[in-house]
Each structure stands twice: as C-alpha cells, then as structure tokens.
Design an enzyme around this catalytic site. Structure first.
Site, PDB file in Angstrom:
ATOM      1  N   HIS A 179       0.827  -1.217   0.000  1.00 38.88           N
ATOM      2  CA  HIS A 179       0.000   0.000   0.000  1.00 38.88           C
ATOM      3  C   HIS A 179       0.856   1.260   0.000  1.00 38.88           C
ATOM      4  O   HIS A 179       2.062   1.230   0.280  1.00 38.88           O
ATOM      5  CB  HIS A 179      -0.910   0.011   1.224  1.00 38.88           C
ATOM      6  CG  HIS A 179      -0.127   0.006   2.515  1.00 38.88           C
ATOM      7  ND1 HIS A 179       0.430   1.151   3.047  1.00 38.88           N
ATOM      8  CD2 HIS A 179       0.200  -0.992   3.362  1.00 38.88           C
ATOM      9  CE1 HIS A 179       1.068   0.851   4.180  1.00 38.88           C
ATOM     10  NE2 HIS A 179       0.951  -0.447   4.385  1.00 38.88           N
TER      11      HIS A 179
ATOM     12  N   GLU B  67       0.640   8.117   7.612  1.00 44.04           N
ATOM     13  CA  GLU B  67       1.329   8.835   8.691  1.00 44.04           C
ATOM     14  C   GLU B  67       1.916   7.855   9.698  1.00 44.04           C
ATOM     15  O   GLU B  67       2.922   8.136  10.343  1.00 44.04           O
ATOM     16  CB  GLU B  67       0.379   9.807   9.379  1.00 44.04           C
ATOM     17  CG  GLU B  67       0.018  11.018   8.527  1.00 44.04           C
ATOM     18  CD  GLU B  67       1.247  11.755   8.022  1.00 44.04           C
ATOM     19  OE1 GLU B  67       2.154  12.039   8.830  1.00 44.04           O
ATOM     20  OE2 GLU B  67       1.314  12.044   6.816  1.00 44.04           O
TER      21      GLU B  67
ATOM     22  N   GLY C  50      -3.621   1.413  13.298  1.00 46.01           N
ATOM     23  CA  GLY C  50      -4.619   0.359  13.271  1.00 46.01           C
ATOM     24  C   GLY C  50      -5.098   0.081  11.867  1.00 46.01           C
ATOM     25  O   GLY C  50      -4.545   0.576  10.883  1.00 46.01           O
TER      26      GLY C  50
ATOM     27  N   ARG D  98      -7.005  -0.756   1.008  1.00 44.79           N
ATOM     28  CA  ARG D  98      -8.224  -0.561   0.214  1.00 44.79           C
ATOM     29  C   ARG D  98      -8.151   0.735  -0.597  1.00 44.79           C
ATOM     30  O   ARG D  98      -8.577   0.770  -1.752  1.00 44.79           O
ATOM     31  CB  ARG D  98      -9.454  -0.544   1.121  1.00 44.79           C
ATOM     32  CG  ARG D  98      -9.830  -1.888   1.708  1.00 44.79           C
ATOM     33  CD  ARG D  98     -11.075  -1.763   2.576  1.00 44.79           C
ATOM     34  NE  ARG D  98     -12.223  -1.368   1.774  1.00 44.79           N
ATOM     35  CZ  ARG D  98     -13.133  -2.212   1.306  1.00 44.79           C
ATOM     36  NH1 ARG D  98     -13.026  -3.512   1.525  1.00 44.79           N
ATOM     37  NH2 ARG D  98     -14.152  -1.772   0.595  1.00 44.79           N
TER      38      ARG D  98
ATOM     39  N   GLU E  51      -2.399  -7.046   7.143  1.00 45.27           N
ATOM     40  CA  GLU E  51      -1.081  -6.951   7.764  1.00 45.27           C
ATOM     41  C   GLU E  51      -1.032  -7.813   9.029  1.00 45.27           C
ATOM     42  O   GLU E  51      -2.061  -8.180   9.596  1.00 45.27           O
ATOM     43  CB  GLU E  51      -0.767  -5.490   8.110  1.00 45.27           C
ATOM     44  CG  GLU E  51       0.609  -5.263   8.761  1.00 45.27           C
ATOM     45  CD  GLU E  51       1.797  -5.732   7.915  1.00 45.27           C
ATOM     46  OE1 GLU E  51       1.867  -6.943   7.622  1.00 45.27           O
ATOM     47  OE2 GLU E  51       2.664  -4.894   7.603  1.00 45.27           O
TER      48      GLU E  51
ATOM     49  N   GLY F 181       3.747  -4.739   4.103  1.00 43.76           N
ATOM     50  CA  GLY F 181       5.160  -5.081   4.148  1.00 43.76           C
ATOM     51  C   GLY F 181       5.500  -6.343   4.905  1.00 43.76           C
ATOM     52  O   GLY F 181       6.204  -7.226   4.399  1.00 43.76           O
TER      53      GLY F 181
END
Length: 213
Positions: free
Chosen positions: A9, A13, A22, A59, A81, A150
C-alpha cells in the site's frame, strides 16, 4: 503460468510518524500520489483480478488502481497486515509501556516468544501465509494483483522459499534482511516447466519501485 503481483500500500502517517497504526489508518497525501503512480504502471499489466487487504490503507490503494484500470476489487482478510495487539493501536511509540508490548509482540510474531493478547503469533502467520498461497493457487484468474502490506509480503516470501516447514529462525532472517517500499511490487509465479517439473511458487521480482523514480 500463474502470476501474482503483490503491491504494498501507499504511505501513511503511521509509516513515517510515531503512532502504532490500526486497520483504519488512511493514506497520507504522499501515499495517495504513490497510489496514482503505481496505478499507471498497473494499467500496463495483464491483470485479470484485484484482491486487497481489508485495511483502509490497502483498500485506498486498491481503489485508485481499480478506478484506473476499470476493474473492481475484492477485500480478503487473508492478505491483511500482521495483527498487532489491539491495545497498541493509536498509542505513541514514545510510551515505554507501549514499546515493551511491541517488543514482546515482535518476539512472539517471530516465533521467539509467546502470544501477546490478541496479537498474531508466528504459528498463526505461518498458517495464514499458507492459506493465502492456496487461495491464489486455486483462484480462477491467472494474473492477479494483490494489494497488501510489508510484513505480510515477507511472511509470504518465507513460506514460498522454505515451505510449510519454515522455521522462526528463517522467518527472522527474512524479516530483518528484506524491506519493501510503499507501492513496491513483488512478483510470485507458479509454473511447471522441463527445468522445474515440480510445480511450486517462485519469486521472480522483489520490491520493484522504479515507478517512484
């Protein structure tokens, strides 16, 4: 030949800040731009289906790609993840208690410690990575694009290289040795050839991020 394009993705931040993010963490402005750039590249690929982690950052990335190539995407929790303990979500990485919980979770995730609250453990990630590969193997499409994360890409890689018998030591080396850039593309293939009579997954490309310059 089954070909799977795994796209991490875009930036959030949480990737650059000091907050444990989250599932609802969105892309930041740079992440949205990265998604637009990788979408241009994906438009040149022979994609037949798009699958995304259900987490917001994945998404959003998938939606940008989906809009660019006019193809809907499906969300699948198999590609989410690695799950940190819920108690960490939204907390600062500067908090000593949060840092200690993160360290304990990482040890468990790498198979060197016990499960921490509802955080995902090594045994669970091994199983989920296997289920994800099985899902991709049996998917009707031959060319799939998967927007994921990742840590989970590295779990898939370890499972591809070492199989279901992957050990915690092997997983640790992969996690600590390989990195992925936001919107980096990794490619797995599954094929049977005279040189490779045993059908199995193979990695062809890792973290190609040339589109980012």
């Amino acid at each position: 030949m089954k070909t799977v394009y795994l796209v991490r993705h875009g930036e959030t931040e949480g990737n650059v800040g000091k907050i444990f993010q989250g599932s609802d963490t969105p892309l930041n402005e740079r992440g949205l731009e990265q998604a637009r750039i990788v979408a241009e590249r994906c438009a040149k690929l022979p994609i037949q289906a798009i699958i995304s982690s259900p987490m917001a950052r994945a998404r959003q990335t998938a939606e940008v790609i989906s809009n660019k190539i006019s193809m809907p995407f499906e969300a699948n929790p198999l590609f989410a993840e690695a799950r940190r303990p819920t108690a960490l979500m939204g907390r600062s990485t500067d908090e000593p208690e949060a840092r200690e919980m993160e360290k304990s979770w990482v040890r468990g995730y790498l198979g060197e410690g016990t499960k921490v609250e509802d955080g995902e453990h090594f045994d669970e990630i091994v199983q989920r990575a296997g289920e994800a590969l099985d899902y991709l193997e049996h998917h009707l499409a031959e060319h799939l694009l998967v927007v994921t994360h990742g840590l989970f890409v590295r779990a898939l890689y370890t499972r591809v290289v070492f199989g279901e018998a992957m050990t915690s030591a092997e997983f640790r080396r992969v996690v600590l040795s390989l990195r992925t850039d936001n919107t980096g593309i990794s490619v797995f293939v599954r094929d049977k050839t005279p040189e490779n009579p045993t059908v199995r997954w193979m990695m062809r490309i890792w973290n190609d991020h040339a589109h980012l310059g």
